[in-house]
Design an enzyme around this catalytic site. Structure first.
Site, PDB file in Angstrom:
ATOM      1  CG  LEU A 128      35.622  32.629 -35.787  1.00 17.84           C
ATOM      2  CD1 LEU A 128      36.843  33.259 -36.417  1.00 17.84           C
ATOM      3  CD2 LEU A 128      35.097  33.530 -34.687  1.00 17.84           C
ATOM      4  CE1 TYR A 143      25.228  27.755 -37.188  1.00 23.37           C
ATOM      5  CE2 TYR A 143      25.035  26.711 -35.040  1.00 23.37           C
ATOM      6  CZ  TYR A 143      25.592  27.667 -35.861  1.00 23.37           C
ATOM      7  OH  TYR A 143      26.528  28.535 -35.353  1.00 23.37           O
TER       8      TYR A 143
END
Length: 301
Positions: free
Chosen positions: A70, A139
């Site tokens: 994550l 990102y």
């Protein structure tokens, strides 16, 4: 089963710790930050170390059955400021993790990509997993690159990766940073009587998913051996203005808005097609937007 969460101290990770532990799994966490005070870490092996610390990674992988990845050092609004750092601290460090897994013959990894950024501005809605990947932020570019490496190693027979593309998760424990997490930020503004900053006119549409629904999907998926790519969202879109109106109804407070110029890296509209995840894992989100906002307000407020 022993599950290692890379980046398990964050908003999503801390809820996954709760869900996985409740399901009977042994949970370990590696995160560069000290354990957050608003989560229950009983029974969790917690190691505070940087994602680039290969010795720490290697130690935590020993005896591990599955890795949940994550971790991210950036968010969409910060990633374009320094793409080199974005690549070095996210893509390169992930390749180090993959190398350590391959050395141990550890095949199973669940990677949290991004349903909100990897598609860019979609050609169609809802957007399914076959849609072209055209991210407009560093990102999103890095998330896509990691996906491709995982799929490459799957094709080579080294890994069994499950790639999840969550939409916009929200719920208790989400930090109101103003950079990510519109619902958390709006609730914080309602609580503190502060103005809410919105880039553009508030017509940007997102797919918001309550954290318990995301956790439910992950607990179902981590037990199996399924590989592939799956969207994870609510399947419904809401504009920022609609979310703001729902926050005001739930809290009973009027929030003053400061409108700022639109940002080029913000996707205009994204709603995820979740049919594949529903069919594969027998999963459907249960919490509607206003209900989830109310749950968050009463649990965090």
């Amino acid at each position: 089963m022993r599950v290692l969460l890379i980046g398990g101290n964050g908003f999503i990770g801390s809820h996954l710790v709760d869900g996985l532990r409740a399901a009977g799994h042994t949970v370990s966490v590696l995160d560069p930050r000290a354990p957050r005070a608003d989560a229950d870490w009983r029974g969790v092996e917690y190691r505070q170390a940087a994602y680039s610390d290969r010795a720490a990674i290697d130690a935590m992988l020993d005896g591990c059955d599955v890795v949940l990845h994550l971790a991210s050092t950036t968010v969409p609004s910060t990633s374009n400021l320094d793409p080199v750092r974005d690549v070095s601290t996210n893509l390169v460090d992930t390749l180090g993790l993959i190398a350590s897994m391959r050395e141990r013959g550890l095949r199973r990894i669940v990677f949290f990509s991004s349903g909100g950024t990897v598609y860019g501005n979609p050609d169609r809605l809802p957007v399914d997993e076959t849609h072209p990947l055209r991210p407009i932020s560093s990102y999103g570019v890095v998330k896509v690159a990691i996906e491709h490496y995982l799929l490459m190693y799957h094709a080579l027979g080294d890994l069994d990766p499950l790639i999840l593309r969550p939409s916009n998760p929200y719920g208790p424990r989400q930090i109101a940073s103003g950079q990510q997490g519109f619902i958390a930020t709006a609730l914080a503004c309602a609580h503190q009587g502060l103005p809410l900053r919105i880039w553009g006119g508030g017509n940007t549409v997102r797919d918001y998913l309550y954290i318990d629904d995301l956790t439910d999907l992950v607990v179902r998926a981590v037990n199996g051996s399924s590989s592939g790519v799956y969207n994870v969202g609510s399947g419904a879109g809401h504009s920022l203005n609609a979310v703001l109106a729902a926050v005001e109804r739930v809290t009973g407070r009027t929030i003053r808005v400061e409108h700022l110029p639109e940002r080029g890296f913000d996707v205009r509209e994204v709603v995820l097609d979740i049919a594949a995840a529903s069919a594969r894992f027998g999963w459907r989100p249960q919490v509607e937007l206003e209900q989830g906002i109310a749950l968050t307000w009463h649990r965090d407020g």
